[in-house]
Design a protein around this motif. Structure first.
Motif, PDB file in Angstrom:
ATOM      1  N   ARG A   1      19.533   9.263  26.031  1.00 50.68           N
ATOM      2  CA  ARG A   1      20.622   9.450  27.141  1.00 50.68           C
ATOM      3  C   ARG A   1      20.498   8.392  28.046  1.00 50.68           C
ATOM      4  O   ARG A   1      21.751   8.094  28.493  1.00 50.68           O
ATOM      5  N   ALA A   2      19.396   7.861  28.576  1.00 49.69           N
ATOM      6  CA  ALA A   2      19.366   7.065  29.425  1.00 49.69           C
ATOM      7  C   ALA A   2      19.628   5.382  28.972  1.00 49.69           C
ATOM      8  O   ALA A   2      20.393   4.886  29.710  1.00 49.69           O
ATOM      9  N   ASN A   3      19.487   5.256  27.628  1.00 47.55           N
ATOM     10  CA  ASN A   3      20.032   3.913  27.195  1.00 47.55           C
ATOM     11  C   ASN A   3      21.590   4.067  27.269  1.00 47.55           C
ATOM     12  O   ASN A   3      22.284   3.285  27.427  1.00 47.55           O
ATOM     13  N   GLU A   4      21.985   5.068  26.798  1.00 45.87           N
ATOM     14  CA  GLU A   4      23.644   5.296  26.629  1.00 45.87           C
ATOM     15  C   GLU A   4      24.331   5.159  28.008  1.00 45.87           C
ATOM     16  O   GLU A   4      25.394   4.383  28.019  1.00 45.87           O
ATOM     17  N   LEU A   5      23.670   5.570  29.022  1.00 46.43           N
ATOM     18  CA  LEU A   5      24.009   5.709  30.218  1.00 46.43           C
ATOM     19  C   LEU A   5      23.815   4.342  31.070  1.00 46.43           C
ATOM     20  O   LEU A   5      24.266   4.019  32.246  1.00 46.43           O
ATOM     21  N   GLY A   6      23.130   3.560  30.495  1.00 42.72           N
ATOM     22  CA  GLY A   6      22.574   2.123  30.983  1.00 42.72           C
ATOM     23  C   GLY A   6      21.675   2.077  32.072  1.00 42.72           C
ATOM     24  O   GLY A   6      21.825   1.494  33.207  1.00 42.72           O
ATOM     25  N   LEU A   7      20.749   3.262  31.995  1.00 39.92           N
ATOM     26  CA  LEU A   7      19.770   3.614  33.003  1.00 39.92           C
ATOM     27  C   LEU A   7      18.250   3.119  32.732  1.00 39.92           C
ATOM     28  O   LEU A   7      18.099   3.450  31.451  1.00 39.92           O
ATOM     29  N   LEU A   8      17.563   2.820  33.563  1.00 43.27           N
ATOM     30  CA  LEU A   8      16.377   2.510  33.259  1.00 43.27           C
ATOM     31  C   LEU A   8      15.541   3.467  33.859  1.00 43.27           C
ATOM     32  O   LEU A   8      15.656   3.829  35.244  1.00 43.27           O
ATOM     33  N   PHE A   9      14.693   4.021  32.861  1.00 45.77           N
ATOM     34  CA  PHE A   9      13.416   5.020  33.248  1.00 45.77           C
ATOM     35  C   PHE A   9      12.187   4.395  33.161  1.00 45.77           C
ATOM     36  O   PHE A   9      11.524   4.514  32.032  1.00 45.77           O
ATOM     37  N   LEU A  10      11.740   3.673  34.242  1.00 45.65           N
ATOM     38  CA  LEU A  10      10.392   2.875  33.874  1.00 45.65           C
ATOM     39  C   LEU A  10       9.436   3.794  34.554  1.00 45.65           C
ATOM     40  O   LEU A  10       9.335   4.461  35.450  1.00 45.65           O
ATOM     41  N   ASN A  11       8.458   3.979  33.660  1.00 50.83           N
ATOM     42  CA  ASN A  11       7.333   4.902  33.977  1.00 50.83           C
ATOM     43  C   ASN A  11       5.810   3.934  33.798  1.00 50.83           C
ATOM     44  O   ASN A  11       6.100   2.740  33.117  1.00 50.83           O
ATOM     45  N   GLU A  12       4.989   4.574  33.934  1.00 52.49           N
ATOM     46  CA  GLU A  12       3.298   3.871  33.966  1.00 52.49           C
ATOM     47  C   GLU A  12       3.560   2.559  34.646  1.00 52.49           C
ATOM     48  O   GLU A  12       2.798   1.477  33.990  1.00 52.49           O
ATOM     49  N   CYS A  13       3.909   2.590  35.837  1.00 52.76           N
ATOM     50  CA  CYS A  13       4.218   1.130  36.442  1.00 52.76           C
ATOM     51  C   CYS A  13       3.453   1.381  37.855  1.00 52.76           C
ATOM     52  O   CYS A  13       4.012   0.933  38.921  1.00 52.76           O
ATOM     53  N   GLY A  14       2.234   1.819  37.817  1.00 55.29           N
ATOM     54  CA  GLY A  14       1.320   1.883  38.843  1.00 55.29           C
ATOM     55  C   GLY A  14      -0.119   0.913  38.679  1.00 55.29           C
ATOM     56  O   GLY A  14       0.227  -0.024  38.331  1.00 55.29           O
ATOM     57  N   LEU A  15      -0.968   1.870  38.836  1.00 53.44           N
ATOM     58  CA  LEU A  15      -2.447   1.073  38.636  1.00 53.44           C
ATOM     59  C   LEU A  15      -2.879   1.391  36.951  1.00 53.44           C
ATOM     60  O   LEU A  15      -3.013   0.519  36.089  1.00 53.44           O
ATOM     61  N   ASP A  16      -3.361   2.427  36.681  1.00 61.51           N
ATOM     62  CA  ASP A  16      -3.564   3.116  35.531  1.00 61.51           C
ATOM     63  C   ASP A  16      -3.219   4.511  35.385  1.00 61.51           C
ATOM     64  O   ASP A  16      -3.797   5.585  35.666  1.00 61.51           O
ATOM     65  N   PRO A  17      -2.056   4.454  34.484  1.00 61.12           N
ATOM     66  CA  PRO A  17      -1.292   3.430  33.772  1.00 61.12           C
ATOM     67  C   PRO A  17      -0.476   2.426  34.629  1.00 61.12           C
ATOM     68  O   PRO A  17       0.213   3.024  35.632  1.00 61.12           O
ATOM     69  N   GLY A  18      -0.356   1.129  34.480  1.00 57.91           N
ATOM     70  CA  GLY A  18       0.556   0.268  34.861  1.00 57.91           C
ATOM     71  C   GLY A  18      -0.182  -1.151  35.092  1.00 57.91           C
ATOM     72  O   GLY A  18       0.245  -1.940  34.046  1.00 57.91           O
ATOM     73  N   LEU A  19      -0.893  -1.354  35.973  1.00 57.64           N
ATOM     74  CA  LEU A  19      -1.593  -2.837  36.169  1.00 57.64           C
ATOM     75  C   LEU A  19      -2.520  -3.076  34.950  1.00 57.64           C
ATOM     76  O   LEU A  19      -2.604  -4.157  34.507  1.00 57.64           O
ATOM     77  N   ASP A  20      -2.886  -1.917  34.310  1.00 57.28           N
ATOM     78  CA  ASP A  20      -3.601  -2.298  33.053  1.00 57.28           C
ATOM     79  C   ASP A  20      -3.135  -2.737  31.961  1.00 57.28           C
ATOM     80  O   ASP A  20      -3.487  -3.796  31.135  1.00 57.28           O
ATOM     81  N   HIS A  21      -1.697  -2.084  31.749  1.00 59.43           N
ATOM     82  CA  HIS A  21      -0.794  -2.564  30.691  1.00 59.43           C
ATOM     83  C   HIS A  21      -0.406  -3.990  30.920  1.00 59.43           C
ATOM     84  O   HIS A  21      -0.361  -4.855  30.147  1.00 59.43           O
ATOM     85  N   MET A  22       0.115  -4.252  32.197  1.00 53.30           N
ATOM     86  CA  MET A  22       0.409  -5.760  32.660  1.00 53.30           C
ATOM     87  C   MET A  22      -0.277  -6.808  32.240  1.00 53.30           C
ATOM     88  O   MET A  22      -0.134  -7.763  31.801  1.00 53.30           O
ATOM     89  N   THR A  23      -1.753  -6.520  33.026  1.00 50.63           N
ATOM     90  CA  THR A  23      -2.707  -7.595  32.763  1.00 50.63           C
ATOM     91  C   THR A  23      -3.214  -7.722  31.392  1.00 50.63           C
ATOM     92  O   THR A  23      -3.510  -9.005  30.947  1.00 50.63           O
ATOM     93  N   ALA A  24      -3.149  -6.646  30.617  1.00 50.92           N
ATOM     94  CA  ALA A  24      -3.595  -6.705  29.200  1.00 50.92           C
ATOM     95  C   ALA A  24      -2.685  -7.277  28.287  1.00 50.92           C
ATOM     96  O   ALA A  24      -2.974  -8.381  27.708  1.00 50.92           O
ATOM     97  N   MET A  25      -1.203  -7.099  28.700  1.00 45.98           N
ATOM     98  CA  MET A  25      -0.069  -7.551  27.844  1.00 45.98           C
ATOM     99  C   MET A  25      -0.196  -9.109  28.174  1.00 45.98           C
ATOM    100  O   MET A  25       0.185  -9.973  27.120  1.00 45.98           O
ATOM    101  N   GLU A  26      -0.327  -9.595  29.216  1.00 46.94           N
ATOM    102  CA  GLU A  26      -0.400 -11.001  29.752  1.00 46.94           C
ATOM    103  C   GLU A  26      -1.488 -11.668  28.760  1.00 46.94           C
ATOM    104  O   GLU A  26      -1.181 -12.870  28.370  1.00 46.94           O
ATOM    105  N   LEU A  27      -2.435 -11.155  28.764  1.00 48.62           N
ATOM    106  CA  LEU A  27      -3.660 -11.717  27.848  1.00 48.62           C
ATOM    107  C   LEU A  27      -3.252 -11.773  26.422  1.00 48.62           C
ATOM    108  O   LEU A  27      -3.664 -12.438  25.494  1.00 48.62           O
ATOM    109  N   ILE A  28      -2.904 -10.508  25.984  1.00 50.92           N
ATOM    110  CA  ILE A  28      -2.681 -10.303  24.489  1.00 50.92           C
ATOM    111  C   ILE A  28      -1.421 -11.357  24.217  1.00 50.92           C
ATOM    112  O   ILE A  28      -1.633 -11.950  23.084  1.00 50.92           O
ATOM    113  N   ASP A  29      -0.178 -11.553  24.862  1.00 51.07           N
ATOM    114  CA  ASP A  29       0.644 -12.419  24.533  1.00 51.07           C
ATOM    115  C   ASP A  29       0.121 -14.062  24.530  1.00 51.07           C
ATOM    116  O   ASP A  29       0.678 -14.860  23.616  1.00 51.07           O
TER     117      ASP A  29
END
Length: 416
Positions: A89-117
């Motif tokens: 439904r969010a996709n259909e309405l063109g809405l962003l529902f961004l979750n896990e964008c804090g510290l843990d979870p959040g910064l852990d994902h982002m810093t990990a993905m930077e290294l993984i990529d």
């Protein structure tokens, strides 16, 4: 310099005065209680982007209103099954529902993905990934505190942390640790310039194999960092049953801290301390008993509640010593370790991040949870995030600009 953005900020809370205190001169405040649907609907209808910092179980109620009113939503919490169900439904309405964008979870994902990529772009094949994050106290804070810990986020979440079964991958085998064993089965971790710590496994690490694109790794574990000695002391509460939140103890007005612990011990002869030492095979001068004593569990002070679950009573007692004082400073530590092969040669990367708070208000926890959300909101306002639906910050479009801005603010992962 940042582009000047023509935005207004409104902070809502069940206590309007607290909301106004938090927003200060940076915006306006209002009374907000998600239980009051009409009031909540009115507040959300007057916004373009909603940032929910409510307790995680309440996010779906906010999300449903955001879908109805066609508003973007950002949170720092884990994506629940209910939240996942809003993706189409969010996709259909063109809405962003961004979750896990804090510290843990959040910064852990982002810093990990930077290294993984980066490893993958260089042609490397990742074989193992370990990641641990912890909210602690700075070395200068409460030097006599044997736990080396105070509440820097929701106390209730700390008390019930780890309940359920931890799931992870180790040497190509799925592993499971039930709650009763979680604080006994810890991993020793050394972080350069910081010292030695214990880590215990978080929730379900297996679910992130696909999220991180690491389906072929042999080891994958995400966990929580604590200072040495914390887990063995906390394990006493777990084994006794003090963290149980499933039943209520009534008529406890006259109970003291010591009485509370005695509820879970036998009536054999001896002091509370002696019974615990015997039950857990501890020396009378052990670190674990020192932790309980420092926290007041052998005091004759009244608990101050007329009823509550064991977990609520435990939280009440801990709150008397574990609340940050005005000059206290907290410490955020994050540590990643990757094992990978490049041109048939084995390599290992360790990386860590540390942030110290300014005081008991401008904490490291507040910075590392709040700033990623704030930066993501700016990016969304500037149309620099095109992703829609229920997502977490694991794509370059989201994590690269957030990490770039955080680096300017002194929050950066250091490679070892």
């Amino acid at each position: 310099k940042r582009q000047a953005l023509n935005i207004s900020i409104t902070v809502g809370d069940i206590s309007p005065s607290l909301a106004q205190e938090k927003v200060g001169s940076a915006g306006s405040s209002l009374s907000f209680d998600i239980v009051n649907k009409e009031e909540s609907k009115d507040a959300i209808s007057r916004s373009d982007i909603v940032i929910s910092l409510l307790p995680a179980p309440l996010h779906p109620q906010v999300a449903e209103l955001c879908l109805e009113l066609k508003k973007h939503l950002l949170t720092a919490s884990y994506v629940s099954e209910k939240m996942k169900s809003f993706d189409a439904r969010a996709n259909e309405l063109g809405l962003l529902f961004l979750n896990e964008c804090g510290l843990d979870p959040g910064l852990d994902h982002m810093t990990a993905m930077e290294l993984i990529d980066k490893i993958k772009e260089d042609g490397g094949a990742i074989e193992s990934f370990e990641s641990f994050t912890g909210g602690l106290i700075a070395p200068s804070t409460d030097p006599e505190n044997p736990w080396r810990y105070k509440f820097t986020w929701n106390p209730r979440n700390v008390v019930v942390a780890g309940q359920g079964t931890a799931k992870f991958l180790e040497n190509n085998r799925s592993k499971y640790i039930p709650y009763q064993q979680l604080f006994k089965r810890t991993t020793s971790i050394t972080i350069p310039d910081q010292g030695e710590f214990d880590g215990y496994a978080n929730r379900d690490s297996l679910s992130y194999l696909e999220v991180y694109g690491l389906q072929k790794v042999k080891t994958m574990i995400r966990g929580t960092l604590r200072n040495k000695g914390y887990c063995s002391a906390w394990n006493i509460f777990v084994q006794l049953g003090c963290t149980d939140d499933a039943y209520v103890l009534n008529d406890i007005e006259q109970l003291t801290h010591r009485d509370f612990i005695e509820l879970f011990l036998s009536d054999e002869v001896g002091s509370t301390e002696q019974k615990i030492a015997k039950l857990f095979s501890l020396a009378f001068n052990s670190h674990e008993l020192a932790c309980l004593k420092w926290s007041g569990f052998f005091d004759e002070e009244k608990i101050g509640l007329d009823k509550g679950t064991p977990a609520q009573i435990l939280e009440r007692i801990l709150n008397k010593k574990w609340v940050l004082k005005p000059d206290d400073k907290d410490l955020i530590l994050m540590w990643h370790r990757f094992g990978y092969k490049l041109k048939n040669t084995s390599h290992e990367i360790e990386a860590s991040l540390s942030v110290i708070g300014n005081d008991f208000i401008q904490t490291a926890m507040a910075k590392t949870v709040g700033l990623p959300l704030a930066i993501a909101t700016e990016l969304l306002i500037q149309n620099k995030i095109t992703k829609r639906g229920v997502v977490i910050p694991t794509t370059k479009e989201i994590y690269q600009p957030i990490l770039k801005e955080l680096k300017k603010l002194g929050i950066e992962l250091k490679h070892h």
